[in-house]
Design a protein around this motif. Structure first.
Motif, PDB file in Angstrom:
ATOM      1  N   VAL A  70      39.022   5.300  -1.412  1.00  0.00           N
ATOM      2  CA  VAL A  70      38.833   4.838  -0.096  1.00  0.00           C
ATOM      3  C   VAL A  70      38.656   5.882   1.041  1.00  0.00           C
ATOM      4  O   VAL A  70      39.381   6.688   1.194  1.00  0.00           O
ATOM      5  CB  VAL A  70      39.782   3.684   0.039  1.00  0.00           C
ATOM      6  CG1 VAL A  70      39.853   3.276   1.627  1.00  0.00           C
ATOM      7  CG2 VAL A  70      40.026   2.543  -0.712  1.00  0.00           C
ATOM      8  N   ASP A  71      37.712   5.493   1.758  1.00  0.00           N
ATOM      9  CA  ASP A  71      37.443   6.262   3.084  1.00  0.00           C
ATOM     10  C   ASP A  71      37.481   5.566   4.234  1.00  0.00           C
ATOM     11  O   ASP A  71      36.488   4.651   4.526  1.00  0.00           O
ATOM     12  CB  ASP A  71      36.602   7.460   3.000  1.00  0.00           C
ATOM     13  CG  ASP A  71      36.204   8.198   3.897  1.00  0.00           C
ATOM     14  OD1 ASP A  71      36.409   8.018   5.204  1.00  0.00           O
ATOM     15  OD2 ASP A  71      35.813   9.468   3.847  1.00  0.00           O
ATOM     16  N   SER A 122      33.418   6.071  -8.259  1.00  0.00           N
ATOM     17  CA  SER A 122      33.774   5.504  -7.124  1.00  0.00           C
ATOM     18  C   SER A 122      33.598   6.376  -5.915  1.00  0.00           C
ATOM     19  O   SER A 122      33.321   5.897  -4.814  1.00  0.00           O
ATOM     20  CB  SER A 122      35.290   4.895  -7.256  1.00  0.00           C
ATOM     21  OG  SER A 122      35.502   3.901  -7.942  1.00  0.00           O
ATOM     22  N   PHE A 123      33.890   7.542  -5.855  1.00  0.00           N
ATOM     23  CA  PHE A 123      33.856   8.667  -4.810  1.00  0.00           C
ATOM     24  C   PHE A 123      32.249   8.538  -4.737  1.00  0.00           C
ATOM     25  O   PHE A 123      32.004   8.811  -3.569  1.00  0.00           O
ATOM     26  CB  PHE A 123      34.370  10.038  -5.503  1.00  0.00           C
ATOM     27  CG  PHE A 123      34.271  11.098  -4.450  1.00  0.00           C
ATOM     28  CD1 PHE A 123      35.008  11.154  -3.229  1.00  0.00           C
ATOM     29  CD2 PHE A 123      33.342  11.950  -4.639  1.00  0.00           C
ATOM     30  CE1 PHE A 123      34.861  12.261  -2.278  1.00  0.00           C
ATOM     31  CE2 PHE A 123      33.021  13.137  -3.672  1.00  0.00           C
ATOM     32  CZ  PHE A 123      33.790  13.073  -2.719  1.00  0.00           C
ATOM     33  N   LEU A 124      31.606   8.890  -5.657  1.00  0.00           N
ATOM     34  CA  LEU A 124      30.260   8.762  -5.489  1.00  0.00           C
ATOM     35  C   LEU A 124      29.683   7.506  -4.712  1.00  0.00           C
ATOM     36  O   LEU A 124      28.815   7.882  -3.861  1.00  0.00           O
ATOM     37  CB  LEU A 124      29.407   8.845  -6.963  1.00  0.00           C
ATOM     38  CG  LEU A 124      28.003   8.816  -6.916  1.00  0.00           C
ATOM     39  CD1 LEU A 124      27.265  10.042  -6.198  1.00  0.00           C
ATOM     40  CD2 LEU A 124      27.440   8.712  -8.414  1.00  0.00           C
ATOM     41  N   GLU A 167      30.469   8.111  -1.264  1.00  0.00           N
ATOM     42  CA  GLU A 167      29.718   9.330  -0.574  1.00  0.00           C
ATOM     43  C   GLU A 167      28.111   9.018  -0.276  1.00  0.00           C
ATOM     44  O   GLU A 167      27.738   9.291   0.651  1.00  0.00           O
ATOM     45  CB  GLU A 167      29.669  10.599  -1.501  1.00  0.00           C
ATOM     46  CG  GLU A 167      31.195  11.335  -1.432  1.00  0.00           C
ATOM     47  CD  GLU A 167      31.532  11.835   0.001  1.00  0.00           C
ATOM     48  OE1 GLU A 167      30.798  12.566   0.759  1.00  0.00           O
ATOM     49  OE2 GLU A 167      32.507  11.120   0.467  1.00  0.00           O
ATOM     50  N   LEU A 168      27.755   8.037  -1.215  1.00  0.00           N
ATOM     51  CA  LEU A 168      26.335   7.658  -1.107  1.00  0.00           C
ATOM     52  C   LEU A 168      26.223   6.816   0.318  1.00  0.00           C
ATOM     53  O   LEU A 168      25.223   6.778   0.968  1.00  0.00           O
ATOM     54  CB  LEU A 168      26.031   6.860  -2.068  1.00  0.00           C
ATOM     55  CG  LEU A 168      25.712   7.790  -3.399  1.00  0.00           C
ATOM     56  CD1 LEU A 168      25.388   7.088  -4.684  1.00  0.00           C
ATOM     57  CD2 LEU A 168      24.311   8.823  -3.358  1.00  0.00           C
ATOM     58  N   MET A 169      27.324   6.082   0.409  1.00  0.00           N
ATOM     59  CA  MET A 169      27.432   5.113   1.802  1.00  0.00           C
ATOM     60  C   MET A 169      27.485   5.915   2.939  1.00  0.00           C
ATOM     61  O   MET A 169      26.853   5.817   3.872  1.00  0.00           O
ATOM     62  CB  MET A 169      28.581   4.201   1.714  1.00  0.00           C
ATOM     63  CG  MET A 169      28.437   2.979   0.446  1.00  0.00           C
ATOM     64  SD  MET A 169      29.449   1.708   0.680  1.00  0.00           S
ATOM     65  CE  MET A 169      30.906   2.508   0.362  1.00  0.00           C
ATOM     66  N   GLN A 180      25.406  -2.016  -1.547  1.00  0.00           N
ATOM     67  CA  GLN A 180      24.654  -2.495  -2.815  1.00  0.00           C
ATOM     68  C   GLN A 180      23.668  -1.110  -3.383  1.00  0.00           C
ATOM     69  O   GLN A 180      23.732  -1.010  -4.665  1.00  0.00           O
ATOM     70  CB  GLN A 180      23.531  -3.689  -2.562  1.00  0.00           C
ATOM     71  CG  GLN A 180      22.689  -4.079  -3.574  1.00  0.00           C
ATOM     72  CD  GLN A 180      23.512  -4.637  -4.734  1.00  0.00           C
ATOM     73  OE1 GLN A 180      24.650  -5.337  -4.356  1.00  0.00           O
ATOM     74  NE2 GLN A 180      23.224  -4.409  -5.774  1.00  0.00           N
ATOM     75  N   GLN A 181      23.024  -0.471  -2.769  1.00  0.00           N
ATOM     76  CA  GLN A 181      22.041   0.641  -2.876  1.00  0.00           C
ATOM     77  C   GLN A 181      23.138   1.695  -3.462  1.00  0.00           C
ATOM     78  O   GLN A 181      22.747   2.450  -4.477  1.00  0.00           O
ATOM     79  CB  GLN A 181      21.353   1.236  -1.667  1.00  0.00           C
ATOM     80  CG  GLN A 181      20.416   0.348  -1.262  1.00  0.00           C
ATOM     81  CD  GLN A 181      19.920   0.984   0.055  1.00  0.00           C
ATOM     82  OE1 GLN A 181      20.342   1.697   0.905  1.00  0.00           O
ATOM     83  NE2 GLN A 181      18.736   0.353   0.320  1.00  0.00           N
ATOM     84  N   ALA A 182      24.340   1.796  -2.832  1.00  0.00           N
ATOM     85  CA  ALA A 182      25.182   2.953  -3.438  1.00  0.00           C
ATOM     86  C   ALA A 182      25.789   2.533  -4.907  1.00  0.00           C
ATOM     87  O   ALA A 182      25.795   3.484  -5.771  1.00  0.00           O
ATOM     88  CB  ALA A 182      26.393   2.992  -2.455  1.00  0.00           C
TER      89      ALA A 182
END
Length: 321
Positions: free
Chosen positions: A224-225, A246-248, A251-253, A260-262
């Motif tokens: 969570v960030d 989940s970190f990935l 980070e993609l977001m 959805q893309q992430a």
């Protein structure tokens, strides 16, 4: 030194944009309002979501909501992949993993914990009452007992019977979407727009004694960030850990992908590197604006969404059709 040609060039730009400094400030979009209250969890979890939503309805913190939510399957003896009633390891022992993370980046985790029905609450105690992030095994149990948690037998008669039946062949092969359920990961956004997440599991049935999966690992089973969003994973944890799944996703977001893309890109990272034909991994994610997404390798993964006084179980998209 600023020569004449350079000065004229800048002057021309200034003519096109006479209030350049003002334009630079106002060109950015206004901050979007918080996307909560919202609860999203892996798999079919209407009761868990209802418990979390009840906290949000009284303006409780997202942290309180996710803890209350995942405690529901932890205490359900019919749920054989989380908490009480979880299928044991190959030695007949129920060992539990869990982690929790709040809007400030604080986190707590327990791994290889026995005899405690609510590992998520022990994980929260680790976060709030120790200088550590993770406690494991006997140390986690000793800490839990010192905090007043009750020691009890988590192996139900039905789970013990299933284990004894398994012992006849002792063949270890994880099943895809067993009972259409696995780990529960949950994310919530509260009325203040803050995010928190929780993840809890009894792990793979009949695993090697001592095995720990992705569920209690920050950045693997949960991340969570509060500036960006959150994500959690389910399925074969070894594959999630190898990609910091989940970190990935988060980070993609951060780089501009939608939830959805992430989720899709994180799943494809696994597909490109691993033999995925007989295993399942699924991701769910939500961003600060309340947009959500989910994706899995195999078909059959679903998630539960509670938003705007409505709860739905939604089938996730998948790589394999």
């Amino acid at each position: 030194m600023l020569n004449r040609r350079r000065f004229l060039s800048i002057s021309s730009l200034a003519g096109l944009f006479p209030t350049l400094s003002s334009w630079a400030v106002t060109s950015a979009p206004d901050p979007a309002p918080p996307g909560g209250p919202l609860v999203i969890s892996t798999w079919r979890q209407p009761k868990a979501n209802a418990a979390a939503q009840a906290v949000l309805d009284r303006d409780g913190r997202a942290l309180e909501a996710v803890e209350a939510g995942v405690r529901v399957p932890e205490a359900d003896p019919s749920d054989t992949s989380v908490g009480y009633g979880g299928l044991p390891d190959r030695d007949g022992r129920v060992t539990l993993d869990a982690c929790i993370m709040d809007e400030k980046g604080n986190a707590g985790s327990v791994t290889f914990l026995e005899h405690i029905m609510h590992p998520i609450s022990v994980a929260r105690a680790v976060m709030e009452k120790t200088p550590h992030v993770m406690l494991s095994g006997e140390g986690a149990l000793s800490f839990a007992l010192a905090q007043g948690f009750k020691k009890e037998n988590l192996l139900t008669k039905s789970s013990e019977a299933a284990w004894r039946e398994w012992l006849k062949t002792a063949q270890y092969k994880p099943k895809v979407n067993i009972e259409r359920h696995d780990t529960i990961g949950m994310l919530a956004i509260d009325s203040q727009g803050n995010l928190s997440g929780a993840c809890t599991t009894s792990g793979l049935a009949y695993k090697m004694h001592g095995r720990v999966g992705d569920s209690p690992i920050l950045g693997a089973g949960l991340f969570v960030d509060n500036e960006i969003g959150g994500a959690c994973a389910t399925g074969l944890g070894e594959l999630v850990m190898r990609t910091c799944g989940s970190f990935l996703v988060v980070e993609l977001m951060r780089q501009g992908r939608t939830p959805q893309q992430a989720c899709e890109e994180a799943a494809l990272r696994i597909v490109k590197k691993q033999d995925y034909k007989d295993v399942q991994v699924g991701f769910v994610a939500v961003n600060k604006q309340g947009e959500y997404g989910a994706f899995s390798i195999q078909t059959g993964f679903n998630f539960t969404l509670s938003q705007q006084k409505e709860t739905r179980v939604i089938e996730a998209r998948s790589y394999l059709k």
